[in-house]
Write an enzyme that holds these catalytic residues in place. Structure first.
Site, PDB file in Angstrom:
ATOM      1  N   GLU A  16       0.806  -1.116  -0.038  1.00 17.36           N
ATOM      2  CA  GLU A  16      -0.022   0.010  -0.005  1.00 17.36           C
ATOM      3  C   GLU A  16       0.721   1.293  -0.059  1.00 17.36           C
ATOM      4  O   GLU A  16       0.501   2.321  -0.598  1.00 17.36           O
ATOM      5  CB  GLU A  16      -0.866   0.041   1.348  1.00 17.36           C
ATOM      6  CG  GLU A  16      -1.867  -0.985   1.211  1.00 17.36           C
ATOM      7  CD  GLU A  16      -3.090  -1.198   0.126  1.00 17.36           C
ATOM      8  OE1 GLU A  16      -3.222  -0.075  -0.642  1.00 17.36           O
ATOM      9  OE2 GLU A  16      -3.847  -1.913   0.209  1.00 17.36           O
TER      10      GLU A  16
ATOM     11  N   ARG B  97       0.439   3.678  -3.127  1.00 19.48           N
ATOM     12  CA  ARG B  97      -0.332   4.810  -2.924  1.00 19.48           C
ATOM     13  C   ARG B  97       0.806   6.083  -2.761  1.00 19.48           C
ATOM     14  O   ARG B  97       0.431   7.179  -3.292  1.00 19.48           O
ATOM     15  CB  ARG B  97      -1.080   4.746  -1.758  1.00 19.48           C
ATOM     16  CG  ARG B  97      -2.430   3.812  -1.994  1.00 19.48           C
ATOM     17  CD  ARG B  97      -3.433   3.798  -0.760  1.00 19.48           C
ATOM     18  NE  ARG B  97      -4.115   2.501  -0.628  1.00 19.48           N
ATOM     19  CZ  ARG B  97      -5.373   2.695  -0.381  1.00 19.48           C
ATOM     20  NH1 ARG B  97      -6.049   3.551   0.155  1.00 19.48           N
ATOM     21  NH2 ARG B  97      -5.723   1.360  -0.266  1.00 19.48           N
TER      22      ARG B  97
ATOM     23  N   ASP C 287      -4.602 -10.259  -8.270  1.00 19.37           N
ATOM     24  CA  ASP C 287      -4.819  -9.238  -9.285  1.00 19.37           C
ATOM     25  C   ASP C 287      -3.509  -8.227  -9.889  1.00 19.37           C
ATOM     26  O   ASP C 287      -3.367  -8.430 -11.052  1.00 19.37           O
ATOM     27  CB  ASP C 287      -5.831  -8.091  -8.891  1.00 19.37           C
ATOM     28  CG  ASP C 287      -5.729  -7.327  -7.650  1.00 19.37           C
ATOM     29  OD1 ASP C 287      -4.484  -7.741  -7.047  1.00 19.37           O
ATOM     30  OD2 ASP C 287      -6.467  -6.724  -7.120  1.00 19.37           O
TER      31      ASP C 287
ATOM     32  N   GLU D 270     -12.482  -0.383 -10.035  1.00 23.33           N
ATOM     33  CA  GLU D 270     -12.100  -1.221 -11.040  1.00 23.33           C
ATOM     34  C   GLU D 270     -12.968  -1.267 -12.090  1.00 23.33           C
ATOM     35  O   GLU D 270     -12.569  -1.423 -13.313  1.00 23.33           O
ATOM     36  CB  GLU D 270     -11.948  -2.747 -10.524  1.00 23.33           C
ATOM     37  CG  GLU D 270     -10.621  -2.736  -9.495  1.00 23.33           C
ATOM     38  CD  GLU D 270     -11.092  -2.312  -7.969  1.00 23.33           C
ATOM     39  OE1 GLU D 270     -12.067  -2.056  -7.612  1.00 23.33           O
ATOM     40  OE2 GLU D 270     -10.044  -1.999  -7.601  1.00 23.33           O
TER      41      GLU D 270
ATOM     42  N   THR E   7      -1.098   0.846 -10.191  1.00 26.06           N
ATOM     43  CA  THR E   7      -2.359   0.072  -9.930  1.00 26.06           C
ATOM     44  C   THR E   7      -3.255   0.967  -9.173  1.00 26.06           C
ATOM     45  O   THR E   7      -4.263   0.567  -8.840  1.00 26.06           O
ATOM     46  CB  THR E   7      -2.061  -1.306  -9.195  1.00 26.06           C
ATOM     47  OG1 THR E   7      -3.353  -2.146  -9.096  1.00 26.06           O
ATOM     48  CG2 THR E   7      -1.448  -1.017  -7.786  1.00 26.06           C
TER      49      THR E   7
HETATM   50  C1  DMJ Z   1      -6.665   0.062  -4.776  1.00 26.61           C
HETATM   51  O1  DMJ Z   1      -5.909   0.353  -3.710  1.00 26.61           O
HETATM   52  C2  DMJ Z   1      -5.510  -0.363  -5.945  1.00 26.61           C
HETATM   53  O2  DMJ Z   1      -6.208  -0.427  -7.193  1.00 26.61           O
HETATM   54  C3  DMJ Z   1      -5.265  -1.848  -5.748  1.00 26.61           C
HETATM   55  O3  DMJ Z   1      -4.511  -2.499  -6.540  1.00 26.61           O
HETATM   56  C4  DMJ Z   1      -6.300  -2.677  -5.305  1.00 26.61           C
HETATM   57  N1  DMJ Z   1      -7.712  -2.081  -5.470  1.00 26.61           N
HETATM   58  C5  DMJ Z   1      -7.709  -1.003  -4.548  1.00 26.61           C
HETATM   59  C6  DMJ Z   1      -8.898   0.166  -4.701  1.00 26.61           C
HETATM   60  O4  DMJ Z   1     -10.094  -0.789  -4.861  1.00 26.61           O
END
Ligand code: DMJ
Length: 641
Positions: free
Chosen positions: A269, A273, A402, A536, A622
């Protein structure tokens, strides 16, 4: 009449007449017995608190501490957390705790701590619209909706000097009038989300839009690292919200200091982020402050890689560097979607700092994975960092799997298609996934099931809905014998994900949906019916729009905007919902930072011209943070070594 039962009677008689029950009528001996019973009961209850882990210390002020903390903890001790937070409770484990302690006890303890810290911090929050000296970096929230720049073409200019030059994005307005109006609406939503964060939760991780205060639980533990600022910065920039961006930038420059923090943080995270958000801002603006802050955070994550295999642990302590995995993850394994989602940021960081250490770490992960035998060509969700062996053979295109697949394709794109190993791994992995995990329901809905030891569970996560966009990107960026199939699956998966929204009362989708004889693309369990502002599905609409130009994706995105406005918007921001199938759903009172980083950004770009953050020059991490493509994008800003 006297009792003839075997239980003693407490009815008293005076001269044969029953005496009504009253306190006054107790005899001295009875009073003594009753008093003893109550005193013993009270003592036991009170004494129990001293056996809670929090209060086992011998310190003389533990009684005061206990009283203080119970007083502060308030209702959260009694009200259970919403399902998604309950699920994340194990993530709140702290390294210095004894891992043999029941994780639920530790989870409760952490919630208590988070609550105490949060309430302590709330004392310095000023009333809306006022500034206090203790929060000098806090900007004023603005009410008015800013104008969208008018130029027809998206141009991002390299600023000559940093300080007064924000932002430099000139727009990307679409020719279509309706798209322009829709985009303006999305920008207004961002202002609403942002201004309320500024007003009520500045410096906190996230906003509680109904309680109108900061939110620090969940994946950030107790760390007040202002996740919404770090996640939201590049969206502000891209939307041309100049003043807001500048104020947020100054907070990062002046207030963000990881050296003063002691918490355990999630490596994944923090990377997607915080490091990702800061790197994106560095690329967009050239402001080296962003690069340096990103590097500081990445440096704090490096100790997590010190495992027998070099596969990083999930959690690292910012102060001590001690790292560990979640106890629930298949005997302490590392998680595929976590250790496999570092490549874009770490590779880029090496190139802009001239320091190879970051790229070396993620290259090593890649090589390690390459060398492993994959069951049926599939990647299980768990890998033991000590033994280097796969954990339980669970496979998923949703949670736990994912973004590993996403980063294989995107690492290849980021390298300007030179990292062929990554593309090959992506194609190989997708071939296996399409063969073993792709199903079609009786009514023709295509979906990715999860596998548990070869047995499919016919359930798809909301998280897995990013895969529509990903496969379309794979199809359009390389013509090979998989590309037609990728595009076909991309369209069908995105259709299914739209159905999961369309089949709910709120027109927003559940956290997970199932395919059974009775129901298709619907959540069955109560614990799967919530919507936490996730991106998503909208992310896939955005990719599909750009890559197919089919108007329906823009229309589906607009449906989502209307649903968000109807059900999630509250005067204090945007909230998640506890049940998307209710006409009047309860609200979870959390404005997730990824709502600003991803959901609103993808919606804005969906209604923009393709030249704004063009796929030719940028690749999104992501968390929706655009990173430049090497060799073609002048904003790559590689260090000269
Ligand atoms: C986000 O923090 C990112 O997309 C992560 O890869 C998984 N999904 C969350 C939001 O749903």
């Amino acid at each position: 009449m006297t009792s003839t039962g075997i239980l003693p009677t407490y009815q008293r008689f005076i001269n044969g007449v029953p005496v009504p029950f009253s306190r006054r009528s107790f005899r001295a001996r009875e009073k003594y017995v009753i008093f003893s019973v109550f005193a013993t009961f009270g003592l036991v209850c009170f004494g129990t608190f001293f056996f809670l882990p929090e209060f086992r210390s011998n310190s003389s002020d533990s009684v005061y501490k206990m009283y203080d903390q119970i007083k502060r903890a308030g209702p959260e001790l009694l009200i259970p957390p919403p399902p998604h937070l309950a699920d994340e409770a194990p993530r709140l484990l702290r390294h210095e705790d004894d891992v043999r302690v029941d994780p639920h006890v530790i989870g409760d303890r952490e919630k208590l701590r988070a609550k105490v810290d949060e309430d302590r911090e709330l004392k310095v929050l000023e009333r809306p619209g006022l500034r206090s000296s203790s929060t000098a970096a806090r900007p004023e929230a603005k009410e008015e909706v800013g104008d969208v720049p008018q130029e027809a073409q998206a141009v991002v200019t390299v600023p000559p000097a940093m300080s007064d030059w924000y932002p430099v994005v000139n727009n990307g307005e679409d020719r279509d009038v309706e798209a322009r109006e829709r985009r303006n609406k999305v920008k207004e939503m961002m202002k609403h989300a942002w201004d309320n964060y500024v007003r009520y939760a500045w410096g906190k991780n996230e906003l509680k839009p109904i309680s109108k205060r900061g939110h620090s639980a969940s994946i950030f533990g107790t760390l007040p690292i202002a996740a919404t600022i770090l996640d939201g910065l590049d969206t502000l920039y891209i939307m041309g919200m100049k003043d807001e961006f500048k104020q947020a930038r100054d907070w990062v420059a002046n207030e963000l200091d990881l050296n003063s923090m002691t918490a355990d943080v999630s490596v994944f995270e923090s990377n997607i982020r915080f490091v990702g958000g800061l790197l994106s801002c560095f690329a967009l603006t050239g402001d080296v402050m962003f690069r340096d802050k990103a590097q500081q955070i990445a440096d704090k994550l490096l100790p997590a890689f010190q495992t027998q295999t070099g596969i990083p642990h999930a959690l690292v302590n910012l102060k001590t560097g001690a790292s560990k995995n979640f106890g629930w993850a298949s005997g302490g394994s590392s998680i595929l979607s976590e250790f496999g989602t570092l490549h874009l940021e770490f590779a880029y960081l090496s190139d802009i700092t001239g320091q190879p250490i970051y790229r070396n770490k993620v290259d090593h992960i890649r090589q390690f994975l390459q060398s492993l035998e994959k069951p049926n060509g599939l990647y299980p969700n768990y890998l033991n960092p000590k033994t280097g062996k796969w954990g339980q053979h669970h496979m998923s295109m949703g949670a736990l799997g994912d973004s590993f697949f996403e980063y294989l394709l995107k690492a290849w794109l980021q390298s300007n298609k030179e990292d062929n190993e990554a593309r090959q791994m992506f194609d190989d992995a997708m071939q296996a996934v399409l063969q073993h995990m792709l199903f079609t329901s009786p009514s023709g809905l295509m979906y990715f099931a999860e596998l548990k030891f070869d047995r499919p569970e016919h359930k798809m996560d909301h998280l897995g809905c990013f895969s529509g966009g990903l496969l379309a990107l794979g199809a359009k960026t390389l013509k090979n014998d998989m590309s037609n199939r990728y595009m076909e699956v991309a369209k069908k998966i995105t259709h299914t994900c739209h159905e999961s929204y369309d089949r709910s009362n709120t027109k927003l989708g559940p956290e997970a949906f199932r395919f059974t004889e009775g129901a298709e693309a619907r959540a069955l369990k109560n614990s799967e019916k919530y919507y936490i502002l996730r991106p998503e599905v909208i992310e896939s609409y955005f990719y599909m729009w750009r890559l197919t130009k089919d108007q329906k994706y823009r229309d589906w995105g607009w449906e989502a905007v209307q649903a968000l406005e109807k059900y999630c918007r509250v005067p204090g921001g945007y909230t998640g919902l506890k049940n998307v199938y209710s006409d009047d759903p309860q609200k979870d009172d959390v404005q997730q930072s990824f709502f600003l980083a991803e959901t609103l950004k993808y919606l804005y770009l969906l209604f923009s011209d393709d030249s704004l953050i063009s796929f030719d020059n940028w690749v999104f991490n992501t968390e929706g943070h655009p990173l430049p493509i090497k060799g073609v994008n002048p904003f790559y800003r590689e260090a000269s070594v």
